[in-house]
Design an enzyme around this catalytic site. Structure first.
Site, mmCIF file in Angstrom:
data_model
loop_
_atom_site.group_PDB
_atom_site.id
_atom_site.type_symbol
_atom_site.label_atom_id
_atom_site.label_comp_id
_atom_site.label_asym_id
_atom_site.label_seq_id
_atom_site.Cartn_x
_atom_site.Cartn_y
_atom_site.Cartn_z
ATOM 1 N N HIS A 101 -15.748 -9.227 2.263
ATOM 2 C CA HIS A 101 -14.695 -10.107 2.784
ATOM 3 C C HIS A 101 -14.828 -11.509 2.209
ATOM 4 O O HIS A 101 -13.879 -12.098 1.705
ATOM 5 C CB HIS A 101 -14.765 -10.137 4.311
ATOM 6 C CG HIS A 101 -13.766 -11.051 4.937
ATOM 7 N ND1 HIS A 101 -14.081 -12.345 5.299
ATOM 8 C CD2 HIS A 101 -12.461 -10.884 5.217
ATOM 9 C CE1 HIS A 101 -13.011 -12.926 5.794
ATOM 10 N NE2 HIS A 101 -12.012 -12.049 5.764
ATOM 11 N N ASP B 31 10.256 -41.440 -1.936
ATOM 12 C CA ASP B 31 11.148 -42.267 -1.116
ATOM 13 C C ASP B 31 12.496 -41.598 -0.890
ATOM 14 O O ASP B 31 13.081 -41.718 0.178
ATOM 15 C CB ASP B 31 11.355 -43.635 -1.784
ATOM 16 C CG ASP B 31 10.241 -44.598 -1.397
ATOM 17 O OD1 ASP B 31 9.978 -44.719 -0.188
ATOM 18 O OD2 ASP B 31 9.638 -45.211 -2.294
ATOM 19 N N ARG C 294 -3.417 -1.535 -6.350
ATOM 20 C CA ARG C 294 -2.536 -2.696 -6.254
ATOM 21 C C ARG C 294 -2.931 -3.644 -7.362
ATOM 22 O O ARG C 294 -4.017 -3.543 -7.929
ATOM 23 C CB ARG C 294 -2.684 -3.368 -4.893
ATOM 24 C CG ARG C 294 -4.084 -3.869 -4.634
ATOM 25 C CD ARG C 294 -4.227 -4.410 -3.241
ATOM 26 N NE ARG C 294 -5.621 -4.720 -2.997
ATOM 27 C CZ ARG C 294 -6.151 -4.927 -1.801
ATOM 28 N NH1 ARG C 294 -5.403 -4.819 -0.734
ATOM 29 N NH2 ARG C 294 -7.409 -5.216 -1.663
ATOM 30 N N GLU D 89 15.904 -43.619 -5.598
ATOM 31 C CA GLU D 89 15.050 -43.378 -4.428
ATOM 32 C C GLU D 89 15.823 -43.499 -3.129
ATOM 33 O O GLU D 89 15.247 -43.335 -2.049
ATOM 34 C CB GLU D 89 13.902 -44.393 -4.385
ATOM 35 C CG GLU D 89 12.994 -44.341 -5.583
ATOM 36 C CD GLU D 89 11.907 -45.397 -5.500
ATOM 37 O OE1 GLU D 89 10.800 -45.049 -5.086
ATOM 38 O OE2 GLU D 89 12.180 -46.560 -5.836
ATOM 39 N N GLY E 127 -8.421 -7.817 4.966
ATOM 40 C CA GLY E 127 -9.195 -7.887 6.204
ATOM 41 C C GLY E 127 -8.444 -8.425 7.402
ATOM 42 O O GLY E 127 -9.005 -8.566 8.477
ATOM 43 N N SER F 28 14.766 -42.363 -13.031
ATOM 44 C CA SER F 28 13.618 -41.544 -12.673
ATOM 45 C C SER F 28 13.700 -41.306 -11.169
ATOM 46 O O SER F 28 13.764 -42.259 -10.395
ATOM 47 C CB SER F 28 12.319 -42.268 -13.035
ATOM 48 O OG SER F 28 11.226 -41.481 -12.622
ATOM 49 N N LYS G 106 0.825 -1.207 0.000
ATOM 50 C CA LYS G 106 0.000 0.000 0.000
ATOM 51 C C LYS G 106 0.864 1.263 0.000
ATOM 52 O O LYS G 106 0.651 2.169 -0.805
ATOM 53 C CB LYS G 106 -0.927 -0.019 1.225
ATOM 54 C CG LYS G 106 -1.957 1.095 1.226
ATOM 55 C CD LYS G 106 -2.691 1.173 2.559
ATOM 56 C CE LYS G 106 -3.785 0.147 2.686
ATOM 57 N NZ LYS G 106 -5.093 0.649 2.246
ATOM 58 N N CYS H 45 9.446 -38.658 -10.885
ATOM 59 C CA CYS H 45 8.072 -39.180 -10.823
ATOM 60 C C CYS H 45 7.501 -39.144 -9.410
ATOM 61 O O CYS H 45 6.397 -39.614 -9.182
ATOM 62 C CB CYS H 45 7.992 -40.576 -11.403
ATOM 63 S SG CYS H 45 8.943 -41.785 -10.474
ATOM 64 N N THR I 89 11.169 -39.128 -5.751
ATOM 65 C CA THR I 89 11.490 -38.186 -4.676
ATOM 66 C C THR I 89 10.637 -38.389 -3.426
ATOM 67 O O THR I 89 10.940 -37.817 -2.387
ATOM 68 C CB THR I 89 11.370 -36.739 -5.174
ATOM 69 O OG1 THR I 89 10.175 -36.643 -5.951
ATOM 70 C CG2 THR I 89 12.553 -36.364 -6.030
ATOM 71 N N MET J 218 -5.677 -7.172 8.935
ATOM 72 C CA MET J 218 -4.979 -6.269 9.831
ATOM 73 C C MET J 218 -5.865 -5.066 10.115
ATOM 74 O O MET J 218 -6.904 -4.888 9.522
ATOM 75 C CB MET J 218 -3.680 -5.854 9.170
ATOM 76 C CG MET J 218 -2.975 -7.069 8.588
ATOM 77 S SD MET J 218 -1.607 -7.602 9.536
ATOM 78 C CE MET J 218 -0.647 -6.157 9.440
ATOM 79 N N ARG K 110 -3.398 2.964 8.734
ATOM 80 C CA ARG K 110 -3.698 1.648 8.156
ATOM 81 C C ARG K 110 -2.450 0.807 8.041
ATOM 82 O O ARG K 110 -1.354 1.320 7.850
ATOM 83 C CB ARG K 110 -4.245 1.792 6.727
ATOM 84 C CG ARG K 110 -5.541 2.511 6.605
ATOM 85 C CD ARG K 110 -5.840 2.639 5.110
ATOM 86 N NE ARG K 110 -6.717 3.755 4.868
ATOM 87 C CZ ARG K 110 -8.009 3.633 4.560
ATOM 88 N NH1 ARG K 110 -8.548 2.452 4.448
ATOM 89 N NH2 ARG K 110 -8.737 4.699 4.366
ATOM 90 N N TYR L 72 12.378 -34.763 -18.248
ATOM 91 C CA TYR L 72 10.928 -34.643 -18.083
ATOM 92 C C TYR L 72 10.545 -34.652 -16.610
ATOM 93 O O TYR L 72 11.323 -35.063 -15.753
ATOM 94 C CB TYR L 72 10.192 -35.778 -18.820
ATOM 95 C CG TYR L 72 10.393 -37.149 -18.214
ATOM 96 C CD1 TYR L 72 9.586 -37.603 -17.173
ATOM 97 C CD2 TYR L 72 11.407 -37.990 -18.681
ATOM 98 C CE1 TYR L 72 9.777 -38.855 -16.614
ATOM 99 C CE2 TYR L 72 11.611 -39.250 -18.131
ATOM 100 C CZ TYR L 72 10.798 -39.675 -17.089
ATOM 101 O OH TYR L 72 10.994 -40.903 -16.528
HETATM 102 C C1 PEP Z 1 8.676 -42.254 -5.105
HETATM 103 O O1 PEP Z 1 9.148 -42.875 -4.164
HETATM 104 O O2 PEP Z 1 8.899 -41.042 -5.306
HETATM 105 C C2 PEP Z 1 7.779 -42.919 -6.055
HETATM 106 C C3 PEP Z 1 7.341 -42.278 -7.123
HETATM 107 O O3 PEP Z 1 7.379 -44.179 -5.738
HETATM 108 P P1 PEP Z 1 6.222 -44.492 -4.680
HETATM 109 O O4 PEP Z 1 5.580 -43.217 -4.324
HETATM 110 O O5 PEP Z 1 5.311 -45.429 -5.378
HETATM 111 O O6 PEP Z 1 7.015 -45.131 -3.587
HETATM 112 MG MG MG Z 2 9.055 -45.031 -4.188
#
Ligand code: PEP
Ligand code: MG
Length: 888
Positions: A468, A782, A352, A758, A105, A777, A26, A844, A780, A107, A96, A864
């Site tokens: 609001h 695990d 704003r 993993e 709303g 792949s 502001k 993945c 993430t 503050m 203000r 990817y």
């Molecule tokens: C993972 O571990 O990120 C994964 C994609 O496998 P899952 O979730 O099936 O263990």
């Molecule tokens: Mg896994």
């Protein structure tokens, strides 16, 4: 010495739009508007660093700041020609809050500050309007008592109601100057009774009280909740803006209003807003009086009678329209504006960048690019990928029967059905128990925020499009119908009523935030429209993105949805998900519980046709695109029978007695199943499982290639690998299955074998693992679990505190822990590429659909990301944004 006070107005601007972090949104924009010559009442901003210092110093203000504020007041006095505390022509100010990002709303605000028993007489004399002066004083005491002194708000409201009732009035505006004078005396008595001190008469005391209260509101419970929901760090603090008052309540040539330079719900290029004649700013936002339309077109469309601003005040409206255009060109974005007209003169109180629905965000970004106001790259960067969620969800089926109860304003689009609840706590409780609820309130206030968040939709009886409820619901992406005026709510009886129709708490209700309709019961929905603006933005995004986007999908239906959303293949098909089917689970259990290979093969042979059929359908949908199929991964206990009936069924199928079976199940019990006999450990110990799965994949791929000519490219993925040798062994099993099938069928197809990364060990040894794997792949989910040593299934109980304490900036299972897990990913990518420069790299885990994690994937140069079908469009847009940001 640090400067804390920054002036604006009357040709002076100590700051500008670039100073948002220092001056808050502001303050920065007030300074900016003043600097481009717009009519801004003069004032000053106390900068955000003062907020932390105020707390550090025991809620006191250093002397240097007190001096700076004095200079600020002198600045305002110089321009207005009025003096603060002057009994004959007093300067009144507003105080203000204003944080870096707007917190609607959340503050506190104090208006009309500077009035006391003496200055009120001066104001009456100068304005020539006794009633106005006493009404201003009455409002000031009420606000000050509430916000600064934190006294019981209800007792002041009650006194006002009684004053009206006693005199037989219906509206506040019927109160005369004498009535208000009496009410002020009552208010002062209320203050003294509750605060045990008289209402402060010294205007400087008033000012410092208000400034302290605004800084204090930064730590209020509701502000804390809002910050948590919106990822706003507590360290930012708020600024305080002190500004000369202008009055929209000085008769019929005065007004106050809020406006957007384009429609914030649909995005159309039309001025959009509301105003009230003879009213003060908060009256519009509070939803107490129903405001009038800004433009004639909007009024006619709504079939409303009261004149629009365009009709009632054509000259000022013309001026305002010019300001809208100027601001849009200056800021190159849709603006959300507050203004006041004081006796025919226009004043700008705020601008704003306007909050908007996802639908409007798309329309505005595309229109502005087509208008040449911004580039296509900027248009892509303007749309928050997560907001696309709102567009990807169903709307009401136009052909479904509906029992319309009433209609309100279409305040936030989308449709929702759920059980009616009448308060925020109940909404939260029932939602936590898994119910869909619609929160129904007369009007919402910031105290309702947790209930609004928990509800599927919000319905209010009062309040306009900028109330609001409307603003907050749009920000949260919740459907909202506001101002359904026919609705009366009895919170005590837990009922709502329209005419003689009564809906009780818990009964089903449907609201359509796009049309404003409120319906009894649940109404069928239809899938969203993916063409139009959505399609255009996706096309533009695809031009700029480098990362490919695939989907995590294991059913033909998911695959079809994913393709419609633009997935370029499947990045993760979790084969175990195909086994939960009632018809298959017995065979799976038989396989798991078998005590030898022969027993397992019997069960596997029963599963083979089913797996082949699944793969065939998926390959058909994904014709010609890569499909990553992961061999069996899960901890086996997920499949073990629990019920007596299940044991009996498996015993019968396997031809063994129940007791032997139960003993075997007992043997399979694990203390840490997530770190137990799962992933490729299943394949290493029972290679026939992977062999049969691989066989099903290759047979299906050959069938589809023969039938459609579009050969799928299976990528066979081995889970939870920690050593190169595991992958080497499992790849040999898969290759052998391929050779057998190719020989049987007299044909071959292209395929890849790769692994998930993993485990930290896999990331570190990626160089050797890449000798056997053609792709990695990153799993993430695990990898986060094993790197942090935090159980993904148990984290919810304590991670909230970790995020609150700043130990992790965000939930690391939602957004990649770039510093830790991210470093392992970088190491694995580097070492994998050193061995195999062309190695294909993807992600993945759930992070594949999270915009911040996708930005990280771009920096590592993955090929990817793979996300759940509904997140594919989000990933496409986030990938384009990541590529554009990487380019700089
Ligand atoms: C993972 O571990 O990120 C994964 C994609 O496998 P899952 O979730 O099936 O263990
Ligand atoms: Mg896994």
């Amino acid at each position: 010495m640090t400067q804390y006070v920054y002036r604006f107005g009357g040709g002076v601007s100590d700051g500008g739009a670039g100073d948002r972090n220092l001056l808050g949104g502001k303050g920065a924009n007030l300074a900016e508007m003043a600097s481009i010559g717009l009519p801004v009442p003069p004032g000053f901003t106390i900068a955000t660093p003062m907020c932390a210092r105020y707390y550090d110093e025991g809620q006191k203000f250093p002397e240097s700041v007190q001096d700076e504020v004095k200079t600020g007041i002198t600045h305002i006095e110089g321009i207005t020609g009025k003096r603060f505390g002057d009994a004959s022509d007093p300067l009144l100010v507003s105080v203000r809050s204003g944080a870096r990002v707007s917190m609607p709303g959340m503050m506190d605000t104090v208006l009309n500050l500077g009035l006391n028993d003496r200055t009120v007489e001066g104001l009456a004399a100068v304005s020539g309007d006794d009633r106005f002066a006493w009404d201003s004083y009455r409002r000031f005491i009420q606000m000050y008592a509430d916000v600064v002194l934190e006294l019981d708000h209800g007792s002041f409201e009650e006194a006002l109601e009684i004053a009206k009732e006693d005199r037989g009035y219906y509206l506040d505006t019927e109160l005369t100057a004498d009535d208000l004078r009496a009410l002020v005396a009552e208010y002062k008595a209320l203050v003294e009774a509750q605060w045990h001190k008289p209402f402060p008469q010294d205007v400087h005391d008033q000012l410092w009280g208000a400034v302290g209260a605004v800084f204090g509101s930064w730590q209020s419970e509701r502000a804390k909740v809002y910050r948590r929901l919106n990822d706003i760090p507590a360290t930012w603090g708020t600024a305080v803006n002190v500004q000369a008052m202008v009055f929209g309540n000085m008769g019929d040539t005065s007004a106050t209003g809020v406006a957007f330079t384009r429609d914030p719900a649909k995005g159309d290029r039309a001025y959009y807003g509301e105003f009230l004649i003879n009213a003060q700013g908060e009256d519009v936002v509070a939803g107490i009086r129903t405001p009038q339309y800004l433009t004639k077109v909007a009024r006619e469309e709504a079939g409303a009678k009261p004149a629009s601003m365009e009709e009632a005040m054509p000259a000022v409206y013309g001026e305002l329209a010019n300001v809208f255009d100027l601001l849009e060109t200056h800021y190159r974005d849709m603006q959300d504006i507050e203004f006041t007209v004081q006796q025919g003169k226009l004043w700008m109180l705020q601008t704003r960048s306007g909050k908007r629905t996802a639908k409007a965000a798309l329309r505005i970004a595309i229109d502005m690019a087509n208008e040449g106001l911004i580039t296509r790259e900027e248009a892509i960067l303007r749309v928050d990928p997560s907001a696309l969620d709102q567009l990807l969800h169903p709307t009401l089926d136009p052909n479904a029967p509906r029992d319309v109860l009433t209609k309100g304003l279409p305040a936030s689009p989308g449709a929702a059905s759920g059980a009616v609840v009448f308060d925020a706590d109940t909404a939260e409780k029932r939602a936590a128990a898994g119910d869909a609820v619609i929160l129904v309130r007369t009007e919402t206030s910031p105290e309702d925020i947790h209930g609004m968040h928990a509800a599927k939709g919000i319905l209010t009886a009062r309040g306009g499009m900028t109330s609001h409820a409307a603003v907050v619901a749009r920000g949260m992406g919740r459907p909202c119908v506001s101002g359904a005026g026919m609705l009366s709510i009895d919170v005590k009886a837990r009922t709502m009523r329209v005419g003689d129709r009564v809906v009780k708490e818990g009964e089903l209700l449907t609201i359509d935030g796009t049309t404003g309709e409120v319906m009894v019961g649940a109404v069928a929905t239809v899938q969203p429209e993916l063409a139009g603006d959505f399609g255009t933005l996706m096309e533009w995004a695809d031009v700029f993105r480098r990362l490919k986007v695939r989907a995590n999908a294991e059913t033909p239906l998911d695959c079809r949805t994913a393709r419609e959303f633009g997935a370029e293949g499947v990045g993760l098909c979790r084969t175990e998900h195909m086994f939960f089917d009632a018809e298959r689970i017995t065979a799976v259990r038989q396989m798991i519980l078998a005590s030898d290979e022969a027993g397992r093969r019997v069960a596997l042979d029963r599963l083979l046709p089913a797996q082949r059929k699944d793969f065939t359908e998926i390959f058909e949908v994904m014709a010609g695109l890569p499909v990553t199929i992961r061999l069996l991964d899960p901890p086996l206990h997920e499949f073990l029978p629990h019920e007596e009936a299940d044991f009996a069924e498996v015993a019968q199928a396997a031809g063994i007695d129940i007791d032997t079976l139960k003993r075997r199940a007992n043997e399979l019990h694990e203390f840490n199943p997530m770190l137990g006999h799962r992933g490729c450990r299943l394949g290493v110990t029972y290679p026939e499982i992977y062999e049969i799965q691989a066989r099903a994949i290759f047979e299906a791929a050959i069938d589809v290639a023969a039938k459609s000519g579009a050969a799928p490219i299976p990528e066979v993925m081995i889970p939870l690998v920690g050593t190169a040798r595991e992958l080497e062994l499992m790849k040999a099993v898969v290759d052998a299955a391929a050779r057998t099938v190719f020989a049987e069928r007299g044909t071959t197809i292209e395929y890849l074998v790769g692994t998930m990364i993993e485990l930290p060990r896999a990331a570190l040894k990626a160089g050797e693992i890449a000798e056997h794997g053609e792709f990695f792949s990153f799993g993430t989910n695990d990898l986060t679990q094993t790197t942090l040593g935090v159980s993904r299934d148990d984290a919810a109980r304590f991670l909230g505190v970790y995020v609150e304490q700043g130990i992790y900036a965000k939930d690391p299972f939602v957004s990649i822990d770039v510093e830790g897990v991210g470093e392992l990913i970088q190491i694995a990518a580097d070492r994998g590429r050193a061995t195999r420069p062309q190695i294909k790299l993807g992600i993945c885990g759930e992070h594949g659909g999270d915009p911040a994690s996708i930005a990280f994937c771009e920096t590592v140069g993955l090929d990817y990301v793979s996300a759940s079908p509904y997140r594919v469009p989000i990933a496409r847009l986030a990938a384009a944004q990541a590529a554009l940001k990487a380019k700089g």
